[in-house]
Scaffold this motif. Structure first.
Motif, PDB file in Angstrom:
ATOM      1  N   VAL A 146     -28.203  64.701  36.087  1.00  0.00           N
ATOM      2  CA  VAL A 146     -27.605  64.647  37.501  1.00  0.00           C
ATOM      3  C   VAL A 146     -26.123  64.904  37.419  1.00  0.00           C
ATOM      4  O   VAL A 146     -25.395  64.287  36.781  1.00  0.00           O
ATOM      5  CB  VAL A 146     -28.012  63.243  38.074  1.00  0.00           C
ATOM      6  N   LEU A 147     -25.636  65.811  38.077  1.00  0.00           N
ATOM      7  CA  LEU A 147     -24.390  66.367  38.454  1.00  0.00           C
ATOM      8  C   LEU A 147     -23.551  65.478  39.078  1.00  0.00           C
ATOM      9  O   LEU A 147     -22.343  65.023  38.914  1.00  0.00           O
ATOM     10  CB  LEU A 147     -24.094  67.834  38.740  1.00  0.00           C
ATOM     11  N   HIS A 148     -23.937  64.953  40.328  1.00  0.00           N
ATOM     12  CA  HIS A 148     -23.204  64.115  41.084  1.00  0.00           C
ATOM     13  C   HIS A 148     -22.884  62.950  40.520  1.00  0.00           C
ATOM     14  O   HIS A 148     -23.651  62.107  39.837  1.00  0.00           O
ATOM     15  CB  HIS A 148     -24.185  63.659  42.428  1.00  0.00           C
ATOM     16  N   GLU A 149     -21.535  62.666  40.646  1.00  0.00           N
ATOM     17  CA  GLU A 149     -20.709  61.430  40.140  1.00  0.00           C
ATOM     18  C   GLU A 149     -20.706  61.613  38.524  1.00  0.00           C
ATOM     19  O   GLU A 149     -20.694  60.593  37.918  1.00  0.00           O
ATOM     20  CB  GLU A 149     -21.379  60.016  40.613  1.00  0.00           C
ATOM     21  N   TYR A 150     -20.896  62.766  37.940  1.00  0.00           N
ATOM     22  CA  TYR A 150     -20.742  62.808  36.590  1.00  0.00           C
ATOM     23  C   TYR A 150     -19.144  62.933  36.389  1.00  0.00           C
ATOM     24  O   TYR A 150     -18.492  63.561  37.293  1.00  0.00           O
ATOM     25  CB  TYR A 150     -21.118  64.104  36.170  1.00  0.00           C
ATOM     26  N   ARG A 151     -18.882  62.231  35.412  1.00  0.00           N
ATOM     27  CA  ARG A 151     -17.307  61.873  35.194  1.00  0.00           C
ATOM     28  C   ARG A 151     -16.922  62.643  33.706  1.00  0.00           C
ATOM     29  O   ARG A 151     -17.447  62.253  32.899  1.00  0.00           O
ATOM     30  CB  ARG A 151     -17.058  60.590  35.229  1.00  0.00           C
ATOM     31  N   MET A 152     -15.674  63.161  33.805  1.00  0.00           N
ATOM     32  CA  MET A 152     -15.322  63.831  32.631  1.00  0.00           C
ATOM     33  C   MET A 152     -13.702  63.316  32.495  1.00  0.00           C
ATOM     34  O   MET A 152     -13.024  63.196  33.488  1.00  0.00           O
ATOM     35  CB  MET A 152     -15.072  65.205  32.669  1.00  0.00           C
ATOM     36  N   THR A 153     -13.204  62.944  31.483  1.00  0.00           N
ATOM     37  CA  THR A 153     -11.944  62.691  30.849  1.00  0.00           C
ATOM     38  C   THR A 153     -11.115  64.033  30.872  1.00  0.00           C
ATOM     39  O   THR A 153     -11.803  65.054  30.569  1.00  0.00           O
ATOM     40  CB  THR A 153     -11.771  62.009  29.712  1.00  0.00           C
ATOM     41  N   PRO A 154      -9.666  64.056  31.179  1.00  0.00           N
ATOM     42  CA  PRO A 154      -9.278  65.213  31.148  1.00  0.00           C
ATOM     43  C   PRO A 154      -9.361  65.951  29.611  1.00  0.00           C
ATOM     44  O   PRO A 154      -9.562  67.123  29.177  1.00  0.00           O
ATOM     45  CB  PRO A 154      -7.526  64.809  31.174  1.00  0.00           C
ATOM     46  N   ASP A 155      -9.288  64.917  28.570  1.00  0.00           N
ATOM     47  CA  ASP A 155      -9.347  65.578  27.115  1.00  0.00           C
ATOM     48  C   ASP A 155     -10.690  66.228  26.964  1.00  0.00           C
ATOM     49  O   ASP A 155     -10.904  67.277  26.415  1.00  0.00           O
ATOM     50  CB  ASP A 155      -9.190  64.604  26.332  1.00  0.00           C
ATOM     51  N   ALA A 156     -11.851  65.435  27.574  1.00  0.00           N
ATOM     52  CA  ALA A 156     -13.096  66.078  27.327  1.00  0.00           C
ATOM     53  C   ALA A 156     -13.257  67.479  28.222  1.00  0.00           C
ATOM     54  O   ALA A 156     -13.995  68.419  27.537  1.00  0.00           O
ATOM     55  CB  ALA A 156     -14.038  65.035  27.972  1.00  0.00           C
ATOM     56  N   ALA A 157     -12.585  67.587  29.323  1.00  0.00           N
ATOM     57  CA  ALA A 157     -12.622  68.870  30.240  1.00  0.00           C
ATOM     58  C   ALA A 157     -12.135  69.693  29.450  1.00  0.00           C
ATOM     59  O   ALA A 157     -12.493  70.945  29.334  1.00  0.00           O
ATOM     60  CB  ALA A 157     -12.196  68.652  31.318  1.00  0.00           C
ATOM     61  N   ARG A 158     -10.913  69.414  28.547  1.00  0.00           N
ATOM     62  CA  ARG A 158     -10.237  70.715  27.914  1.00  0.00           C
ATOM     63  C   ARG A 158     -10.921  71.144  26.697  1.00  0.00           C
ATOM     64  O   ARG A 158     -10.923  72.348  26.419  1.00  0.00           O
ATOM     65  CB  ARG A 158      -8.559  69.839  27.444  1.00  0.00           C
ATOM     66  N   GLU A 159     -11.780  70.095  25.991  1.00  0.00           N
ATOM     67  CA  GLU A 159     -12.396  70.681  24.762  1.00  0.00           C
ATOM     68  C   GLU A 159     -13.714  71.438  25.482  1.00  0.00           C
ATOM     69  O   GLU A 159     -13.982  72.306  24.487  1.00  0.00           O
ATOM     70  CB  GLU A 159     -13.189  69.491  24.110  1.00  0.00           C
ATOM     71  N   THR A 160     -14.267  71.424  26.515  1.00  0.00           N
ATOM     72  CA  THR A 160     -15.317  71.905  27.022  1.00  0.00           C
ATOM     73  C   THR A 160     -14.636  73.322  27.476  1.00  0.00           C
ATOM     74  O   THR A 160     -15.426  74.370  27.333  1.00  0.00           O
ATOM     75  CB  THR A 160     -15.901  71.320  28.403  1.00  0.00           C
ATOM     76  N   ILE A 161     -13.539  73.240  28.102  1.00  0.00           N
ATOM     77  CA  ILE A 161     -12.911  74.640  28.591  1.00  0.00           C
ATOM     78  C   ILE A 161     -12.617  75.605  27.183  1.00  0.00           C
ATOM     79  O   ILE A 161     -13.113  76.696  27.195  1.00  0.00           O
ATOM     80  CB  ILE A 161     -11.677  74.454  29.023  1.00  0.00           C
ATOM     81  N   ASP A 162     -12.188  74.894  26.216  1.00  0.00           N
ATOM     82  CA  ASP A 162     -12.038  75.542  24.887  1.00  0.00           C
ATOM     83  C   ASP A 162     -13.476  76.306  24.234  1.00  0.00           C
ATOM     84  O   ASP A 162     -13.572  77.438  23.613  1.00  0.00           O
ATOM     85  CB  ASP A 162     -11.334  74.831  23.838  1.00  0.00           C
ATOM     86  N   TRP A 163     -14.422  75.485  24.400  1.00  0.00           N
ATOM     87  CA  TRP A 163     -15.657  75.727  23.992  1.00  0.00           C
ATOM     88  C   TRP A 163     -16.410  76.620  24.592  1.00  0.00           C
ATOM     89  O   TRP A 163     -16.956  77.630  24.159  1.00  0.00           O
ATOM     90  CB  TRP A 163     -16.525  74.339  23.903  1.00  0.00           C
ATOM     91  N   ILE A 164     -16.128  76.891  25.951  1.00  0.00           N
ATOM     92  CA  ILE A 164     -16.661  77.972  26.956  1.00  0.00           C
ATOM     93  C   ILE A 164     -16.092  79.129  26.449  1.00  0.00           C
ATOM     94  O   ILE A 164     -16.482  80.241  26.333  1.00  0.00           O
ATOM     95  CB  ILE A 164     -16.479  77.576  28.269  1.00  0.00           C
ATOM     96  N   GLY A 165     -14.817  79.149  26.267  1.00  0.00           N
ATOM     97  CA  GLY A 165     -14.014  80.506  25.587  1.00  0.00           C
ATOM     98  C   GLY A 165     -14.610  81.182  24.497  1.00  0.00           C
ATOM     99  O   GLY A 165     -14.244  82.463  24.281  1.00  0.00           O
ATOM    100  N   LYS A 166     -14.849  80.096  23.348  1.00  0.00           N
ATOM    101  CA  LYS A 166     -15.397  80.640  22.248  1.00  0.00           C
ATOM    102  C   LYS A 166     -16.816  80.856  22.102  1.00  0.00           C
ATOM    103  O   LYS A 166     -17.102  81.625  21.159  1.00  0.00           O
ATOM    104  CB  LYS A 166     -15.002  79.510  21.424  1.00  0.00           C
TER     105      LYS A 166
END
Length: 507
Positions: free
Chosen positions: A242-262
Motif C-alpha cells: 500500500v503506497l498511501h502513507e508509506y514513509r521513507m527517511t531521507p537516508d533510505a530515499a537516497r539509497e533507493t535513488i542510488d540503487w535505481i541509478g545502478k
C-alpha cells in the motif's frame, strides 16, 4: 523567479461559488477528470463523504505534454490518446448518472500554444467543461487532497507532474504559501545531462527562498514519486505494498535513488509492475528528489495517493464534514453497507470501553474503527474470516491510517474471529508493530470476540464490565445476559482475561 511562479497572496477561485453550492443530490456521485501532462484520469467518488469511496477509477497514460518543452505544442499522439480517453470518460459518466462532473487540466494544456484549441475541441465535441488551472491553483488542490487523507498534515506538499512541480504549505487544516516550477521530468528531458544538476539546484534554490526550509515532512504527490516509493519497497523487502502513507527517511530515499541509478529499468519494471511510460520518467524524478532532500533537509518523506482529484472532492465538503475523522467515517460506511446489524459497532465499543481506562486518543480511534468493522466479513467462509479481515483492512482504501495502524487494526479483527495468529501467512507484516502493540491488538480483538456474543440490540442490556483495582475483571450480568452467557461465551471471556493478564469473575 526564473521557472518559478508563486501565488503572490492573491485569492484564486477558478470554479466560482456554484462549484461549492451544488444541490445535495449532486453530492451522491461526484465525477472528476484530471487532464495532466502525462496521464488522463477519470474518477467517480460515491458521494462527498469524508473518506472517499472510489466508485470508478480509470487512467490512460496519454503523454499529452511529451516534447512540449521543445516544440511548444501538445504531443500529437498524446492529443489523440487524450481525446479518445475523454470521449470514453464522457460516455461512462452519462451511463453512471454522474450529475456533478468537474474536469481540470494542468501544465500541458495551460502552457502549450495549441492548448486553447484542444480545450475548445473537447468542449464543443464532448460537452465537457474544462477548467485549465494555473500552477498555484494546482498546488492548492493537491494540498487539499493531502488534507483529505491527513487532516493533521503539517509540512510541505510536493506534487510532481510531467511538465511542472508544485509546492504548498499545509498546517492545522489550512494551506499557506504556494509556488509552481518547471521541474517536471518532461521539461528536464530537454536539459543536457552535464547541466542538469545545476539547473535543478537553481530552481530549487528559488523554491527554498520562497517556501522556507523548516518543514519537517515532505508529502509527495504524483505518479513518479509513488513509483520511487514502490521501488524503495522492493529494495528493502517491505512486506506491504500500500503506497498511501508509506514513509521513507531521507537516508533510505537516497539509497533507493542510488540503487535505481545502478539498476536495469526493465528488470525493475518486471519486479514491480510499474508501467514503461512511468518508469521512463523515474530517473529524472529521482534526480529531483535527491536534490530536494539536500536542499530542504526534511526528517521524513510521506507518500500520498491523494492529490488534485481528491482535492476537488474536498472542495465539495462543508467545514463540519472536513473536521470528521476519515478512518471512522470509512468504518461507519463499511458497517452500514456490510454488517448484519448496522449500528451495533458503536454499542459494542461503549460496552468494551471499561476494559481500557487509560486508552490514548490514538488507540481509542483504532478501537472505534475495529468495533465498527467487527462484523463486516460475515459473508466470508468461516474458515477464512480471520485472515480475510486482516487482508481487507491492510489493503483497504482508508485515509488517516498509517501502515503500523493498519496492521494493528488488522490484528484486532483477526483476533475477533480467531484466538491464535500462529502460522499466519501475514506474519511478516506483524513486524511493523512492536510486541506491546501486537499484544494490545490481540486484547482488542478478543474483547470484540467476547462482546459479539451479546449481539442483541445493545450488549449493555446483557451486563456491565468493570476493571477492578486489584487486577480483577468483573462481568455483572442482567437476567437477559445470563440467558446469553453460555459455554462459548464463558470460554471467550476467559480467553480475553488471560490475554489481559487479569482474573475474571462473572456475577
Amino acid at each position: 523567479m526564473n521557472g518559478v511562479r508563486t501565488s503572490g497572496g492573491r485569492k484564486i477561485d477558478p470554479f466560482g461559488p456554484k462549484f461549492r453550492k451544488l444541490p445535495k443530490r449532486a453530492l451522491r456521485r461526484v465525477g472528476v477528470v484530471d487532464v495532466g501532462s502525462n496521464s488522463v484520469r477519470f474518477v467517480v467518488f460515491d458521494g462527498a463523504a469524508r473518506s472517499p469511496a472510489y466508485f470508478y477509477n480509470e487512467k490512460v497514460m496519454a503523454g499529452l505534454g511529451q516534447d512540449m518543452a521543445s516544440t511548444g505544442r501538445l504531443n500529437p499522439k498524446g492529443v489523440e490518446r487524450a481525446y479518445e480517453a475523454l470521449t470514453r470518460f464522457a460516455s461512462l459518466a452519462r451511463s453512471m448518472g454522474v450529475e456533478s462532473m468537474t474536469c481540470v487540466a494542468t501544465a500541458a494544456m495551460r502552457e502549450a500554444e495549441d492548448g486553447p484549441a484542444f480545450q475548445a475541441r473537447i468542449e464543443k465535441k464532448l460537452g465537457l467543461k474544462i477548467w485549465v488551472i494555473d500552477g498555484e491553483e494546482e498546488a492548492r488542490l493537491s494540498a487539499q487532497g493531502v488534507l483529505l487523507g491527513w487532516p493533521d498534515a503539517k509540512g510541505l506538499v510536493c506534487d510532481i507532474g510531467g511538465n511542472s512541480m508544485e509546492l504548498a504549505e499545509v498546517s492545522q487544516g489550512r494551506i499557506g504559501r504556494r509556488v509552481t516550477s518547471q521541474l517536471g521530468p518532461f521539461r528536464l528531458q530537454q536539459i543536457a545531462d552535464e547541466a542538469l544538476s545545476d539547473h535543478i539546484d537553481g530552481i530549487l534554490a528559488q523554491l527554498a527562498d520562497h517556501m522556507g526550509t523548516d518543514h519537517r515532512r515532505l508529502y509527495l504527490v504524483g505518479g513518479s514519486w509513488r513509483a520511487i516509493a514502490r521501488l524503495d519497497m522492493e529494495r528493502t523487502g517491505y512486506p506491504m505494498t500500500v503506497l498511501h502513507e508509506y514513509r521513507m527517511t531521507p537516508d533510505a530515499a537516497r539509497e533507493t535513488i542510488d540503487w535505481i541509478g545502478k539498476s536495469d529499468l526493465q528488470d525493475l519494471r518486471s519486479r514491480t509492475g510499474i508501467s514503461s511510460s512511468r518508469m521512463e520518467l523515474v530517473p529524472l524524478a529521482s534526480r529531483v528528489l535527491g536534490r530536494m532532500i539536500d536542499r530542504f533537509q526534511p526528517e521524513e518523506l510521506d507518500i500520498s495517493s491523494y492529490g488534485i482529484r481528491e482535492g476537488l472532492l474536498y472542495e465539495h465538503m462543508s467545514t463540519t464534514l472536513r473536521k470528521r475523522d476519515p478512518l471512522i467515517e470509512a468504518a461507519r460506511f463499511t458497517e452500514k453497507q456490510m454488517a448484519r446489524m448496522p449500528g451495533f459497532g458503536k454499542k459494542l465499543y461503549h460496552f468494551l470501553l471499561p476494559l481500557f481506562p487509560d486508552i490514548t486518543p490514538e488507540r481509542d480511534r483504532l478501537m472505534q474503527a475495529a468495533c465498527l468493522l467487527h462484523d463486516t466479513a460475515w459473508r466470508t467462509h468461516p474458515d477464512y474470516r480471520a485472515e480475510a479481515c486482516f487482508d481487507n483492512v491492510t489493503r483497504a482504501n482508508m485515509a488517516a491510517l498509517s501502515h503500523p495502524e493498519r496492521v494493528y487494526l488488522g490484528l484486532a479483527l483477526l483476533h475477533r474471529y480467531k484466538n491464535s495468529r500462529a502460522k499466519s501467512r501475514f506474519a511478516p507484516l506483524f513486524d511493523l508493530l512492536p510486541e506491546d502493540e501486537i499484544k494490545a491488538a490481540e486484547i482488542t480483538g478478543k474483547a470484540m470476540r467476547f462482546g459479539a456474543m451479546f449481539a442483541t440490540d445493545d450488549p449493555a442490556e446483557a451486563g456491565r464490565l468493570t476493571l477492578k483495582p486489584d487486577n480483577r475483571l468483573e462481568l455483572k450480568l442482567t437476567p437477559a445476559g445470563r440467558a446469553l452467557m453460555g459455554e462459548v461465551a464463558h470460554s471467550r471471556f476467559q480467553s480475553m482475561c488471560k490475554s489481559m493478564g487479569v482474573e475474571g469473575s462473572v456475577i
